[in-house]
Structures are given as structure tokens and as C-alpha cells.
Design an enzyme around this catalytic site. Structure first.
Site, PDB file in Angstrom:
ATOM      1  N   ARG A   9      -4.809 -17.220  -0.375  1.00  0.00           N
ATOM      2  CA  ARG A   9      -5.588 -16.506   0.637  1.00  0.00           C
ATOM      3  C   ARG A   9      -6.455 -15.454  -0.063  1.00  0.00           C
ATOM      4  NH1 ARG A   9      -1.689 -13.545   3.763  1.00  0.00           N
ATOM      5  NH2 ARG A   9      -3.465 -12.943   5.029  1.00  0.00           N
ATOM      6  N   SER A  11      -6.899 -12.212   0.822  1.00  0.00           N
ATOM      7  CA  SER A  11      -6.577 -10.804   1.041  1.00  0.00           C
ATOM      8  C   SER A  11      -6.360 -10.088  -0.285  1.00  0.00           C
ATOM      9  CB  SER A  11      -5.321 -10.675   1.902  1.00  0.00           C
ATOM     10  OG  SER A  11      -4.179 -11.086   1.173  1.00  0.00           O
ATOM     11  N   LYS A  83       8.180 -15.669   1.927  1.00  0.00           N
ATOM     12  CA  LYS A  83       8.673 -15.517   3.294  1.00  0.00           C
ATOM     13  C   LYS A  83       7.734 -16.140   4.319  1.00  0.00           C
ATOM     14  CE  LYS A  83       6.907 -10.766   3.893  1.00  0.00           C
ATOM     15  NZ  LYS A  83       5.982 -11.005   4.993  1.00  0.00           N
ATOM     16  N   ASP A  84       6.479 -16.462   3.914  1.00  0.00           N
ATOM     17  CA  ASP A  84       5.558 -17.131   4.827  1.00  0.00           C
ATOM     18  C   ASP A  84       5.800 -18.632   4.913  1.00  0.00           C
ATOM     19  OD1 ASP A  84       4.276 -14.737   5.362  1.00  0.00           O
ATOM     20  OD2 ASP A  84       2.729 -15.031   3.832  1.00  0.00           O
ATOM     21  N   THR A 128       4.824  -0.535  12.917  1.00  0.00           N
ATOM     22  CA  THR A 128       5.216  -1.768  12.242  1.00  0.00           C
ATOM     23  C   THR A 128       4.831  -2.954  13.108  1.00  0.00           C
ATOM     24  OG1 THR A 128       7.029  -3.089  11.329  1.00  0.00           O
ATOM     25  CG2 THR A 128       7.565  -1.680  13.192  1.00  0.00           C
ATOM     26  N   SER A 130       6.446  -5.939  12.600  1.00  0.00           N
ATOM     27  CA  SER A 130       7.565  -6.860  12.416  1.00  0.00           C
ATOM     28  C   SER A 130       8.636  -6.665  13.482  1.00  0.00           C
ATOM     29  CB  SER A 130       8.169  -6.644  11.025  1.00  0.00           C
ATOM     30  OG  SER A 130       9.469  -7.164  10.940  1.00  0.00           O
ATOM     31  N   ARG A 132      11.589  -7.814  13.212  1.00  0.00           N
ATOM     32  CA  ARG A 132      12.800  -7.489  12.448  1.00  0.00           C
ATOM     33  C   ARG A 132      12.881  -6.002  12.172  1.00  0.00           C
ATOM     34  NH1 ARG A 132      13.284  -6.159   7.275  1.00  0.00           N
ATOM     35  NH2 ARG A 132      11.119  -6.762   6.919  1.00  0.00           N
ATOM     36  N   ARG A 133      11.794  -5.429  11.664  1.00  0.00           N
ATOM     37  CA  ARG A 133      11.805  -3.993  11.373  1.00  0.00           C
ATOM     38  C   ARG A 133      12.009  -3.177  12.644  1.00  0.00           C
ATOM     39  NH1 ARG A 133       6.689  -5.032   7.670  1.00  0.00           N
ATOM     40  NH2 ARG A 133       7.745  -5.576   5.718  1.00  0.00           N
ATOM     41  N   LYS A 134      11.358  -3.592  13.713  1.00  0.00           N
ATOM     42  CA  LYS A 134      11.502  -2.868  14.977  1.00  0.00           C
ATOM     43  C   LYS A 134      12.947  -2.872  15.439  1.00  0.00           C
ATOM     44  CE  LYS A 134      10.081  -2.841  19.832  1.00  0.00           C
ATOM     45  NZ  LYS A 134       9.218  -3.450  20.879  1.00  0.00           N
ATOM     46  N   ARG A 150      -0.995  -3.730  12.829  1.00  0.00           N
ATOM     47  CA  ARG A 150      -1.390  -4.985  12.179  1.00  0.00           C
ATOM     48  C   ARG A 150      -2.521  -4.737  11.193  1.00  0.00           C
ATOM     49  NH1 ARG A 150       1.215  -9.196  13.807  1.00  0.00           N
ATOM     50  NH2 ARG A 150       2.354  -9.126  15.776  1.00  0.00           N
ATOM     51  N   GLY A 151      -2.859  -5.792  10.470  1.00  0.00           N
ATOM     52  CA  GLY A 151      -3.930  -5.690   9.490  1.00  0.00           C
ATOM     53  C   GLY A 151      -3.401  -5.778   8.071  1.00  0.00           C
ATOM     54  N   ASN A 152      -4.327  -5.741   7.111  1.00  0.00           N
ATOM     55  CA  ASN A 152      -3.908  -5.785   5.708  1.00  0.00           C
ATOM     56  C   ASN A 152      -3.375  -4.427   5.266  1.00  0.00           C
ATOM     57  OD1 ASN A 152      -6.180  -4.153   5.146  1.00  0.00           O
ATOM     58  ND2 ASN A 152      -7.464  -5.943   4.807  1.00  0.00           N
ATOM     59  N   ARG A 156      -3.554  -0.807   7.298  1.00  0.00           N
ATOM     60  CA  ARG A 156      -2.337  -0.141   7.787  1.00  0.00           C
ATOM     61  C   ARG A 156      -2.206   1.268   7.213  1.00  0.00           C
ATOM     62  NH1 ARG A 156       2.244  -4.936   8.290  1.00  0.00           N
ATOM     63  NH2 ARG A 156       0.780  -6.612   8.787  1.00  0.00           N
ATOM     64  N   CYS A 243       9.995 -16.756  11.852  1.00  0.00           N
ATOM     65  CA  CYS A 243       9.549 -15.441  11.395  1.00  0.00           C
ATOM     66  C   CYS A 243       9.452 -14.424  12.532  1.00  0.00           C
ATOM     67  CB  CYS A 243       8.199 -15.568  10.688  1.00  0.00           C
ATOM     68  SG  CYS A 243       6.871 -16.146  11.764  1.00  0.00           S
TER      69      CYS A 243
END
Length: 312
Positions: A9, A11, A83-84, A128, A130, A132-134, A150-152, A156, A243
Site C-alpha cells: 500500500r 501509506s 494482522k490485516d 481510537t 479499534s 478491541r482497544r475500546k 480514523r486515518g493514517n 491521528r 478484525c
């Protein structure tokens, strides 16, 4: 001189990861020329629809176009954040190499006076994207407000300057690989926020029948990282979770013994099932599957199903 085309990608993080990979490959194969080709994925083109794509079962929004380029022989090696990658992949492709993992933990970056998670004031706004994080954050500090982010990486970090956030949570690996470790205020230990399965690791994917390229990629394979990731991803696969589920897994290896911890949470953090297992590192896949069965026996399926329903 042979040329190997490496796809990724576009990014900042993806390119940083890929330049690191190419540098390591060049050390091992100095007579080979490596060329980087960037590829836009569905997730890059339509960030606003990431959640809806996940709801519809589209797990390949960061990788499909890259895998298509591999299959069409436009590239020879794909570099992914591991993880993607879905836990199942096309038969024609294989993960030929998993380089040494960097720090798998999540990190906190906060405004002045808000540099530690345990010391954030009541009601502080934490950003965040995620689930999971939340979930794990709400389990640890139910008083905090979790605000979508969100975003790169650059986007962030810039968002922290607004009044919407007091602190944000990111993966340590992204900041380390983009040489922004100095921005980290606190590494969040796994006993507070268990990382996502595979977080901090990369995957080099190739065509399964391309023996020469498989050999090139395998030169930077790290066996210990592979064992750890295998256990973590088998845990995730055993749960049937993707995910968008609040699931964490983290494996460590010491003296030939692999220890795996896995968590499954309610989206609001009101319940977290925690389980741990350990055994010979050679049994890493079985350990992951066994831990998934253990958590399912403790009621994890209801949490996974509820999360999928709520997100949908």
C-alpha cells in the site's frame, strides 16, 4: 541481475515497512534488484466504508488488490501488516516469510498532563478506531469517553491538537517503524490492553509455486516470531472472529516454552474472558486452538456473536 517487484500500500507506514523489508532482503541477496510498487486497496480508496465492508464479511479490504497483483504476476512479493491478513488465504498464495516482530503493544499519546492511562482524569476523551482497544479500555477505565479516530498515523497525531481528544491510542509498531518513537508517552502493558493477534508483525506473501521468490523472501524469516504469530492466529481462527471483534492474543517464547494469553470482551468492556496456556513451542498451532476452545467453553461465543450483531 534479477529484479524482484515488491508490492505494498502507499501509506507512510506501509512504505516504511516495505523499505525496511527491501533493505533486509538486499543484505541477503545483494545481486538482486528490488523494485517497490504501490497499490491502492479498497480500504485506501473508501475509508468511510471500512466498518460496513467488515460487517458484510469483506475481510480483505487492505489486501485484495495486492493479492490480485501477485496472482497476475505484476508483483512478486507482497508486504502486509500481518494482522490485516485473514486467517485463510487463496490456495495459490502463501506467506513465505515473517520477519522479526517489533513491539506488539499499544501506546498512549496524550496532551500535557495526560501522559499515563491510569492517570487520565475522569471522563477524559480517548481516541481510537479499534473495537478491541475500546472494549479493553472500558474494562480498565469505564469512566473514560472513547471517541472514534480514523486515518493514517499523521492524521491521528494531528487530531490530538483538536479539542475532541485528550489522548489517543495507537500501535507501537507503526510509530517505531516510521521513526516516531519519540511521540510515545506510555507503552500500555498487555495485562491492561492485550494486543491484536499478529500486531507488530509483517508478512511477506508470494505465489506458492514461485520457488525462487519464496527462497528470496524466506531469507529474512524469523522462526520465533512465526511460532508466536501462529499461536495467536490459531486462537483467533478458533473463535471464528474477525478484525471487528474485541479479541486480543499475545504469545511469548522462553526456553522453548510458548505462553499464550487470549482475551475476548464485550464491546462495552463489561465482561472480559481471559485465558492462558503454555507448552512446547513446536505445538504452537495446537496451543492456539486449545486456548480458543477454552475461552469458548467459558462463554466467549456469546460475546463474539453479540459483538458482530451490535456492529452490524
Amino acid at each position: 541481475m534479477r529484479t524482484v517487484t515488491v508490492g505494498t500500500r502507499g501509506s507512510t507506514l506501509a512504505l516504511a515497512q516495505t523499505h525496511w523489508v527491501v533493505a533486509r532482503l538486499k543484505e541477503e541477496w545483494p545481486e538482486t534488484d528490488f523494485r517497490i510498487q504501490t497499490i491502492a486497496t479498497k480500504g485506501d480508496r473508501n475509508r468511510a466504508s471500512l466498518i460496513s465492508m467488515a460487517k458484510e464479511g469483506d475481510k480483505g479490504f487492505w489486501i485484495k488488490e495486492i493479492e490480485d497483483a501477485l496472482l497476475a504476476k505484476r508483483i512478486d512479493i507482497a508486504v502486509h501488516s500481518l494482522k490485516d491478513l485473514p486467517t485463510a488465504q487463496p490456495e495459490e498464495l502463501e506467506v513465505a516469510s515473517i520477519p522479526k516482530r517489533v513491539d506488539a503493544r499499544d501506546v498512549l499519546i496524550g496532551k500535557e498532563g495526560m501522559k499515563r492511562l491510569s492517570e487520565l482524569p475522569h471522563g477524559a476523551r480517548v481516541g481510537t478506531s479499534s473495537v478491541r482497544r475500546k472494549a479493553f479500555l472500558k474494562a480498565f477505565r469505564p469512566d473514560l469517553q472513547v471517541v472514534g479516530l480514523r486515518g493514517n498515523i499523521d492524521t491521528r497525531l494531528a487530531a490530538l491538537a483538536s479539542d475532541e481528544y485528550d489522548a489517543i491510542i495507537l500501535a507501537a509498531a507503526g510509530l517505531i517503524r516510521t521513526e516516531m518513537r519519540h511521540r510515545i508517552d506510555e507503552f500500555i502493558e498487555p495485562d491492561i490492553m492485550l494486543p491484536a493477534p499478529g500486531q507488530g508483525a509483517l508478512a511477506l506473501e508470494t505465489r506458492a509455486d514461485d520457488d525462487l521468490t519464496v527462497e528470496v523472501a524466506y531469507a529474512i524469516h524469523d522462526h520465533t516470531t512465526d511460532d508466536r504469530i501462529t499461536a495467536e492466529r490459531e486462537f483467533l481462527a478458533g473463535l471464528g472472529a474477525g478484525c471487528m471483534a474485541p479479541v486480543g492474543a499475545h504469545a511469548t517464547v522462553k526456553g522453548g516454552i510458548l505462553t499464550l494469553e487470549g482475551w475476548v470482551a464485550a464491546l462495552d468492556g463489561s465482561q472480559v474472558i481471559r485465558a492462558t496456556t503454555s507448552g512446547d513451542v513446536a505445538e504452537c498451532a495446537d496451543l492456539g486452538a486449545e486456548l480458543a476452545a477454552d475461552t469458548l467453553g467459558q462463554g466467549a461465543q456469546a460475546l463474539v456473536d453479540a459483538a458482530h450483531q451490535q456492529i452490524a
